[in-house]
Scaffold this active site. Structure first.
Site, PDB file in Angstrom:
ATOM      1  N   SER A 148       0.846  -1.193   0.000  1.00  0.00           N
ATOM      2  CA  SER A 148       0.000   0.000   0.000  1.00  0.00           C
ATOM      3  C   SER A 148       0.886   1.249   0.000  1.00  0.00           C
ATOM      4  O   SER A 148       1.938   1.267   0.624  1.00  0.00           O
ATOM      5  CB  SER A 148      -0.920   0.004   1.226  1.00  0.00           C
ATOM      6  N   HIS A 181      -9.186  -3.385  -0.877  1.00  0.00           N
ATOM      7  CA  HIS A 181      -8.003  -4.235  -1.070  1.00  0.00           C
ATOM      8  C   HIS A 181      -8.203  -5.308  -2.143  1.00  0.00           C
ATOM      9  O   HIS A 181      -7.412  -6.234  -2.255  1.00  0.00           O
ATOM     10  CB  HIS A 181      -7.631  -4.952   0.248  1.00  0.00           C
ATOM     11  N   HIS A 198      -3.473 -11.596   2.807  1.00  0.00           N
ATOM     12  CA  HIS A 198      -2.618 -11.900   3.954  1.00  0.00           C
ATOM     13  C   HIS A 198      -3.190 -13.071   4.741  1.00  0.00           C
ATOM     14  O   HIS A 198      -4.405 -13.260   4.777  1.00  0.00           O
ATOM     15  CB  HIS A 198      -2.536 -10.682   4.892  1.00  0.00           C
ATOM     16  N   TYR A 250      -3.458 -13.166   7.870  1.00  0.00           N
ATOM     17  CA  TYR A 250      -4.297 -12.691   8.987  1.00  0.00           C
ATOM     18  C   TYR A 250      -5.761 -12.512   8.577  1.00  0.00           C
ATOM     19  O   TYR A 250      -6.633 -12.392   9.421  1.00  0.00           O
ATOM     20  CB  TYR A 250      -3.740 -11.409   9.629  1.00  0.00           C
ATOM     21  N   GLU A 251      -6.042 -12.512   7.274  1.00  0.00           N
ATOM     22  CA  GLU A 251      -7.436 -12.458   6.816  1.00  0.00           C
ATOM     23  C   GLU A 251      -8.067 -13.846   6.834  1.00  0.00           C
ATOM     24  O   GLU A 251      -9.259 -13.989   6.560  1.00  0.00           O
ATOM     25  CB  GLU A 251      -7.516 -11.910   5.390  1.00  0.00           C
ATOM     26  N   ALA A 304       5.045  -2.629   3.821  1.00  0.00           N
ATOM     27  CA  ALA A 304       5.246  -1.696   4.930  1.00  0.00           C
ATOM     28  C   ALA A 304       5.688  -2.525   6.131  1.00  0.00           C
ATOM     29  O   ALA A 304       5.224  -3.647   6.303  1.00  0.00           O
ATOM     30  CB  ALA A 304       3.949  -0.967   5.248  1.00  0.00           C
ATOM     31  N   MET A 362       3.804  -8.230   8.115  1.00  0.00           N
ATOM     32  CA  MET A 362       2.823  -9.324   8.036  1.00  0.00           C
ATOM     33  C   MET A 362       2.642  -9.879   6.621  1.00  0.00           C
ATOM     34  O   MET A 362       1.600 -10.458   6.310  1.00  0.00           O
ATOM     35  CB  MET A 362       1.470  -8.824   8.575  1.00  0.00           C
ATOM     36  N   SER A 363       3.646  -9.712   5.762  1.00  0.00           N
ATOM     37  CA  SER A 363       3.492 -10.186   4.371  1.00  0.00           C
ATOM     38  C   SER A 363       4.834 -10.647   3.814  1.00  0.00           C
ATOM     39  O   SER A 363       5.770 -10.914   4.557  1.00  0.00           O
ATOM     40  CB  SER A 363       2.937  -9.052   3.502  1.00  0.00           C
ATOM     41  N   ASN A 368       7.105   2.893  10.939  1.00  0.00           N
ATOM     42  CA  ASN A 368       6.933   3.232  12.375  1.00  0.00           C
ATOM     43  C   ASN A 368       7.945   2.456  13.209  1.00  0.00           C
ATOM     44  O   ASN A 368       8.413   1.397  12.789  1.00  0.00           O
ATOM     45  CB  ASN A 368       5.514   2.825  12.826  1.00  0.00           C
ATOM     46  N   HIS A 416      -2.638   2.297  12.537  1.00  0.00           N
ATOM     47  CA  HIS A 416      -2.679   1.921  11.124  1.00  0.00           C
ATOM     48  C   HIS A 416      -2.668   3.189  10.259  1.00  0.00           C
ATOM     49  O   HIS A 416      -2.028   3.228   9.205  1.00  0.00           O
ATOM     50  CB  HIS A 416      -3.931   1.086  10.859  1.00  0.00           C
TER      51      HIS A 416
HETATM   52  N1  HPA Z   1       4.399  -4.477  12.925  1.00  0.00           N
HETATM   53  C1  HPA Z   1       3.951  -5.364  12.011  1.00  0.00           C
HETATM   54  N2  HPA Z   1       3.597  -5.014  10.782  1.00  0.00           N
HETATM   55  C2  HPA Z   1       3.731  -3.726  10.430  1.00  0.00           C
HETATM   56  C3  HPA Z   1       4.189  -2.757  11.328  1.00  0.00           C
HETATM   57  C4  HPA Z   1       4.546  -3.152  12.653  1.00  0.00           C
HETATM   58  O1  HPA Z   1       4.967  -2.357  13.505  1.00  0.00           O
HETATM   59  N3  HPA Z   1       4.208  -1.567  10.658  1.00  0.00           N
HETATM   60  C5  HPA Z   1       3.767  -1.826   9.386  1.00  0.00           C
HETATM   61  N4  HPA Z   1       3.474  -3.126   9.253  1.00  0.00           N
END
Ligand code: HPA
Length: 266
Positions: free
Chosen positions: A28, A59, A81, A83-84, A111, A204-205, A228, A240
């Site tokens: 993204s 998405h 993902h 997690y979905e 990300a 997470m990917s 972050n 997020h």
């Molecule tokens: N943790 C996991 N996945 C992420 C993060 C994070 O801090 N930032 C962006 N994707």
């Protein structure tokens, strides 16, 4: 469980003659990369039989086919993902589709949160390696004892670094990405543990796609947008919205680099 077949996916008429050599998966924020591509066809994932489609609003995903710098490419905007609720094999479907289309080199973007305090939000990190902390694999169900000693291609990493230097950009950070299942962000204790284990970033990917690509013989390179600090590192809660905003800002710096690098990847 069936092995990846040459015809796992049915392509719509606009893609049946496509012969892309390079594929990109845009995380993204990087959607505007498409503006730099001479697009021949754009197809929603829902029109490609066999491809999982995310139910998360916004998405759903689009596959673009076209050319950049004279090289035929496909660009996937959107991924599913684990997690979905998708399996790791489903999360790696795009890579099997690319392989079916004849792709030889793959560039993945995502990300990620920072685990190594020497990095800063807004920076891009080339993946030198990864830690799979989920226990999941896209190869589950097969006896694919593949080698992962160079899961991210040295040769492709060097192309990105050399091009960054030619463009007058500072060297890209390089580091180890950890795949966590999510969807919740990590706890501060988990971030400490990951650092102790040698991780530089967390997300997470990407890892299921990189493993699938290795199994199919695609050369892979991957980039994390560090959006972050990991939980507990900055004293601020994770949001997020912040991840998305930093991702958008950092993306513009990467577009020129990608435009120059992609044609050199084959
Ligand atoms: N943790 C996991 N996945 C992420 C993060 C994070 O801090 N930032 C962006 N994707």
């Amino acid at each position: 469980m069936s092995a990846p077949s040459q015809t796992e996916f049915s392509l719509p008429a606009s893609l049946t003659t496509a012969k892309p050599k390079v594929a990109l998966v845009l995380g993204s924020g990087l959607g505007s990369f498409i503006d730099r591509v001479e697009v021949a066809a754009s197809v929603p994932y829902s029109e490609i039989d066999g491809l999982p489609v995310s139910a998360v609003p916004g998405h759903a995903g689009t596959l673009h086919h076209g050319e950049i710098g004279g090289v035929e490419i496909v660009v996937a905007q959107g991924r599913v993902h684990c997690y979905e609720g998708w399996t790791a094999r489903e999360a790696a479907s795009l890579v099997r589709l690319f392989h079916q289309m004849g792709v030889e080199a793959l560039l993945l973007t995502n990300a990620a949160g920072i685990v190594n305090a020497e990095f800063a939000p807004g920076q891009w990190m080339l993946l030198s390696d990864h830690i799979n902390f989920t226990g999941l694999s896209p190869l589950t169900g097969s006896a694919s004892f593949i080698d992962q000693s160079e899961i991210y291609s040295q040769e492709l990493r060097q192309i990105l670094q050399a091009t960054a230097s030619e463009l007058g950009l500072p060297p890209l950070a390089e580091g180890v990405y950890t795949w966590m299942n999510g969807p919740e962000y990590e706890t501060p204790a988990e971030i400490c543990m990951l650092r102790t284990l040698g991780a530089d970033a967390v997300g997470m990917s990407t890892v299921p796609e990189a493993i699938q690509a290795r199994a199919l013989g695609l050369k892979t390179v991957a980039l994390s947008c560090l959006t972050n600090y990991g939980a507990g590192m900055s004293g601020e809660p994770l949001s997020h919205a912040e991840v998305m905003e930093v991702g958008q800002q950092a993306a513009s710096q990467l577009l020129e680099l990608l435009e120059q690098c992609v044609p050199q990847m084959v």
